[in-house]
Every structure is written in structure tokens, then in C-alpha cells.
Design an enzyme around this catalytic site. Structure first.
Site, PDB file in Angstrom:
ATOM      1  N   ASP A 182       0.835  -1.189   0.000  1.00  0.00           N
ATOM      2  CA  ASP A 182       0.000   0.000   0.000  1.00  0.00           C
ATOM      3  C   ASP A 182       0.880   1.254   0.000  1.00  0.00           C
ATOM      4  O   ASP A 182       1.879   1.333   0.726  1.00  0.00           O
ATOM      5  CB  ASP A 182      -0.887  -0.029   1.258  1.00  0.00           C
ATOM      6  CG  ASP A 182      -1.771   1.186   1.377  1.00  0.00           C
ATOM      7  OD1 ASP A 182      -2.702   1.327   0.568  1.00  0.00           O
ATOM      8  OD2 ASP A 182      -1.528   2.005   2.294  1.00  0.00           O
ATOM      9  N   GLU A 236       1.406  -0.451  -5.053  1.00  0.00           N
ATOM     10  CA  GLU A 236       0.517   0.668  -5.337  1.00  0.00           C
ATOM     11  C   GLU A 236       1.463   1.862  -5.506  1.00  0.00           C
ATOM     12  O   GLU A 236       1.940   2.417  -4.506  1.00  0.00           O
ATOM     13  CB  GLU A 236      -0.463   0.905  -4.195  1.00  0.00           C
ATOM     14  CG  GLU A 236      -1.417   2.055  -4.478  1.00  0.00           C
ATOM     15  CD  GLU A 236      -2.340   2.358  -3.303  1.00  0.00           C
ATOM     16  OE1 GLU A 236      -3.516   2.709  -3.555  1.00  0.00           O
ATOM     17  OE2 GLU A 236      -1.897   2.262  -2.144  1.00  0.00           O
TER      18      GLU A 236
END
Length: 549
Positions: A369, A405
Site C-alpha cells: 500500500d 501501489e
């Protein structure tokens, strides 16, 4: 009920040995337990032992507080002979309370072990969880000092026996990237309402491993499940006060511990075994397990956040602080803090966590993330950062699937196409282009052709092929596929944020009517658009990702 912390405990009559600084965390060796905790600036560290209260269900009492006197290379350690797995523990750490210089030690606050392999209970929000007097009305209230004991409201750590599981010859599927189809799902949401699964395991690791679920995966044709965060996380207080919860889980506190809320079998280490059984069953079906991991920040927030673990263990040694005033935190994540990946002990924490999930829990890969945050050196995102270097040279981590990401909220944070070889990236440009193309935006054909054939404009320069691109149309954070063809605007009216949360520009088209409609022609056209999207996704070069639901 909270009260002040008694610091005048007599040393308990327990046999202790110096122990070893490694491995970090609580480690059972068959004869006893070694405890090791990193804190560079602490002056005293206490190991706190708990057991169930005899007459009060689910309540734990602190029955021993042991000063850890041995310190090696900033690691405090102690060994308790004859102690066994299942022991409940946490820490208290003393040191300077000097927020302007980055120190927020408060021995009144019970702290979770960053290396805890299992955690029992969830955070119960209370004013005592804050290192300062939260009722102080001044703008500098975080400079005050709280003397209230937070132990009654804190989760506790559990010692486990990592060898106490029979993997039975489990082997990873090792699906090639070019054959991989990823399915992003939420452990609770995916099975909670499935009536074909026994009620007692719906919404749990066991629910994901149930035969009904696996048969669905096989019928769907996916090769890997990407689990939204399962590392132990906290719910923000402002959400709790509004009757809401952190459903997604992107607010990690325990980077080694599978979250207890997804366990159907118990809360005192059983959650670890249930997670392992899930992985074993999925592997047997040829399905890989990828974890969505959040190493860019923790659930402790900024200077006004609670003291739950890292902040009280050694704030300055874990977080990125403002160089000019270490009272404040750099925030590249939008959550209030950023873990400092420039520090060796933080890099070690991340690498140890990743290796643990690979070697002990048998997972097959990770989706990072806000991965751009991990690659920030001074301030800029640096593809030659220590984070990338240490990942690439690691013989364990370097062999699993690594997905990024590739953005964060900081300056120049959008890094699609700029990660080094060995990484695949969520291709946000693919998502945006395909959405625009199918809603009829002008002059999209040239870019559509580029995205459809593997986004070579992003990856060819570094000799990265189409498998560097994770192609997706929807994910957990945004419109669903049905939303894309049903709404021009977002309508987040039911979660108490006055429709202010979420992206406002979604590149969607409602096909003529906003929201649900009885118009048969519009509904047929919407179904046709969904098929257009999915056909494009599966015919495009790259790795396709679907989101569950």
C-alpha cells in the site's frame, strides 16, 4: 476502569536469565521464552505478564512486571525459563517525555510488541490511551503528560509456538506472472452473507478456506487471492465515536499478527493456526495467497494520536519527524504519520515481517500500500532507495510476487512505471484510460492501444515486459463495475461524511440515468458496457485483477 500506574511493584519471585537480543519479539524455544525489544532511547523497559481474571470473563489482569536489565545494541532482552506458548504479555517503556525533541515515553501506557505473532482483544477507545492529557483545552495539549494507566483498554500480545503446525508437504503454486489472475477480496465481506457456508465461520479465515469458497474460485478461474489487510489493525476513534468502523483495515498496528477479528477458532493464538489452515487449503487448490500490507504508517496517528506501541517504545526511532520541530510528523500517507524507512531498525522490522509471512505463514506475495512512501529517502521517491536494495538482495523476499501501489500523497508521489525490475505495479493509467475509452472520451484510441498491448511506454525503457502491469478497472477504493455504468457522480451518503469522502472524478458514465432504473434499454446497455470492460481487461496484455463483489 483506568487509574494511575503503580511503578513501585516489587520484582516478582521468578527465575530469569539475561536472554538474547535475537530474534526480536517473543520466541519459545521448547524450554522457555526469550523476549527482545528494540528501543534506542529508553531508560527502563518492563515486561508485563497477564493472565485471565478468575471471576470476570474476557478480563485480563497484570500479575507480574519484570524490569528488563540486559541491553545489547539498543535491544532489551530477558529469558523466562519454563514459560510456555499462550503466555499473555505487553511492555511498559520509560524514558524522557520531551515531544519537541521527538521523545514521547510514558511508562503509564501499556505497549504492544511490534513483533507480536498473535494479539488478543481489540482496542477499546479511552482517554487513557493517549500519552498526554486529552482533556486539556490548549493547542499544545500534546506537550502535557498523562499519568493514567491504559492497560485495561489495550489489546495484549500472545506467545505462540511457530513450530506447532503440520504443513503436510504444503508447496506454493508458483504460478507464473503471465498466467496469473488476481482476485482482490475482503476476508469478512467475501463470506459473511454466504448462506452456503456454516454461520459460525462466515467472515473468517475459515470461511475463505471453505470448500464452497474454493469451488467458486476455481469456477471463476482466478489463480491468486489478494487479501485486503489482515495484519492486526485499529479503528480510528473518530470513526468509533460515529458508530462506524475501519472496515478495510489500512491502519496496522501488529505487522506479524493475523487480525483476531477474522478468527472463528479462538483469540489466544488460534487465529494463527486458522490462517495457516486457510493458506494450506488454498494452496492445495492451486490458489496463491497475496497479502495487502501497509508498512508506510501505523495506527498511532500524529502528535495528537494515541500511544499504543511504536510511539511509546521509541517514537524517534520509528517515525519520520519534522527536522525543525520533532514534535510533529511527516505525513506522506494522509494518516498522520509515516514510518521512517531510512532507519535500519525500521527496515529490519519490515524485512523480518515479510520473511515471517513467507516462511512461517507460507504466503506467496505482497501488495504494498502507498509503496512510493517506502522509497522516499530525504523527501523524494528514490528507486535506488535502501528499501529497494534490501528487497532485491534478500533470497527469501526476492522470490515471491511483489506488487506496488505506486503512489502516495506526498510531492511527486505518482510513480506509475517508475518502480525497478522485479516489481509489478497497479497500473492506474490503464484504469483511467480504459474507463475514458468506453465512456466515449475524445482522442483515446492511441492511448487505449498502448494500454491494451502492455503499456510499453511505461515499462519498455527498463526492459520490463507487460507483466509489470497489474491491469484493473475497479478496486476496493472506488466505484464498483456496476457503479461505473450507473453513476456520473459519487453518492456516499450513508457513512456520515456528507459525501466528502472518496474520489469525485471517477471517469464513469451512467448511460443516461443516474442510479438504478426500470428502463430496460438502459439496463441492457449497462450490461453491454460491463462486458466491454471485462473483455478488454482479459484480452489486454498484462496481469488482470478483479475485485470481489
Amino acid at each position: 476502569m483506568a487509574g494511575s500506574c503503580n511503578l513501585n511493584w516489587e520484582e516478582p519471585n521468578l527465575t530469569t536469565y539475561p536472554g538474547n537480543p535475537y530474534p526480536l519479539g517473543a520466541f519459545y524455544d521448547g524450554h522457555g521464552i526469550n523476549f527482545a525489544l528494540y528501543s534506542e532511547s529508553a531508560t527502563r523497559v518492563y515486561l508485563c505478564l497477564f493472565r485471565p481474571a478468575p471471576d470476570v470473563p474476557h478480563e485480563l489482569i497484570e500479575y507480574a512486571r519484570i524490569r528488563m536489565r540486559e541491553r545489547t545494541h539498543h535491544i532489551w532482552h530477558i529469558y523466562l525459563p519454563d514459560f510456555e506458548p499462550g503466555q499473555i504479555y505487553a511492555y511498559r517503556v520509560d524514558g524522557p517525555y520531551d515531544p519537541k525533541n521527538g521523545h514521547r515515553f510514558n511508562v503509564n501506557k501499556l505497549l504492544m510488541d511490534p513483533y507480536a505473532r498473535a494479539i488478543t482483544g481489540i482496542l477499546e477507545w479511552d482517554d487513557s490511551l493517549f500519552g498526554y492529557d486529552i482533556q486539556d483545552e490548549s493547542p499544545d495539549k500534546d506537550l502535557t503528560f498523562s499519568t493514567v494507566d491504559s492497560a485495561p483498554f489495550m489489546p495484549k500480545c500472545i506467545v505462540i509456538d511457530s513450530e506447532n503446525f503440520n504443513w503436510g508437504g504444503d508447496t506454493p503454486p508458483n504460478t507464473s506472472f503471465h498466467e496469473t489472475i488476481i482476485y482482490e477480496l475482503h476476508v469478512k465481506g467475501f463470506t459473511k452473507l454466504n448462506l452456503d457456508i456454516p454461520e459460525e465461520i462466515r467472515g473468517t479465515y475459515a470461511g475463505v478456506a471453505h470448500q464452497t469458497t474454493i469451488e467458486y474460485f476455481k469456477k471463476l478461474g482466478i489463480t491468486a487471492v489478494e487479501l485486503m489487510p489482515v495484519q492486526h489493525f485499529v479503528t480510528d476513534r473518530y470513526l468509533k465515536d460515529r458508530g462506524l468502523t475501519n472496515y478495510w483495515g489500512y491502519h496496522t498496528l501488529g505487522f506479524f499478527a493475523p487480525d483476531v477479528r477474522y478468527s472463528s477458532s479462538g483469540t489466544y493464538g488460534e487465529q494463527v493456526l486458522e490462517f495457516k489452515r486457510m493458506v494450506k487449503r488454498l494452496h492445495k487448490a492451486g490458489i496463491e495467497v497475496i497479502l495487502d500490507v501497509v508498512y508506510n504508517h501505523t495506527g498511532e496517528g500524529n502528535q495528537l494520536g494515541p500511544t499504543l506501541s511504536f510511539k511509546g517504545i521509541d517514537n524517534k526511532s520509528y517515525y519520520r519527524l519534522n527536522e525543525n520541530d520533532k514534535r510533529f510528523y511527516f505525513d506522506y500517507t494522509g494518516t498522520g504519520n509515516t514510518l521512517n524507512c531510512r532507519l535500519p531498525n525500521v527496515l529490519r522490522l519490515i524485512m523480518d515481517s515479510l520473511r515471517y509471512w513467507i516462511l512461517d505463514m507460507h504466503v506467496d506475495g505482497f501488495r504494498f500500500d502507498l509503496a512510493a512512501t517506502l522509497a522516499r529517502e530525504l523527501h523524494a521517491v528514490d528507486r535506488l532507495s535502501a528499501f529497494f536494495d534490501i528487497i532485491h538482495q534478500d533470497p527469501v523476499i526476492g522470490r515471491v510476487k511483489l506488487l506496488a501501489e505506486p503512489w502516495d500523497l506526498g510531492e511527486d508521489g505518482y510513480q506509475v512505471g517508475k518502480f525497478p525490475p522485479g516489481w509489478a505495479e497497479w497500473n492506474g493509467k490503464y484504469r483511467d484510460c480504459v474507463r475514458d475509452y468506453w465512456r466515449g472520451e475524445a482522442s483515446m484510441l492511441s492511448e487505449f492501444a498502448e494500454r491494451f498491448t502492455g503499456s510499453s511506454d511505461l515499462y519498455f525503457e527498463e526492459r520490463r515486459g507487460p507483466t509489470a502491469s497489474i491491469n484493473f478497472l475497479t478496486a476496493h477504493d472506488g466505484f464498483t463495475l456496476n457503479d461505473l455504468v450507473s453513476y456520473n457522480e459519487k453518492h456516499n451518503h450513508e457513512n456520515g461524511e456528507d459525501n466528502c469522502d472518496g474520489e469525485s472524478y471517477n471517469r464513469s458514465w451512467n448511460c443516461g440515468v443516474e442510479g438504478p432504473t426500470d428502463d430496460e434499454n438502459i439496463n441492457k446497455f449497462r450490461d453491454c458496457q460491463k462486458r466491454n470492460f471485462l473483455t478488454t481487461l482479459f484480452l489486454s496484455q498484462g496481469i488482470p485483477m478483479l475485485v470481489a463483489g
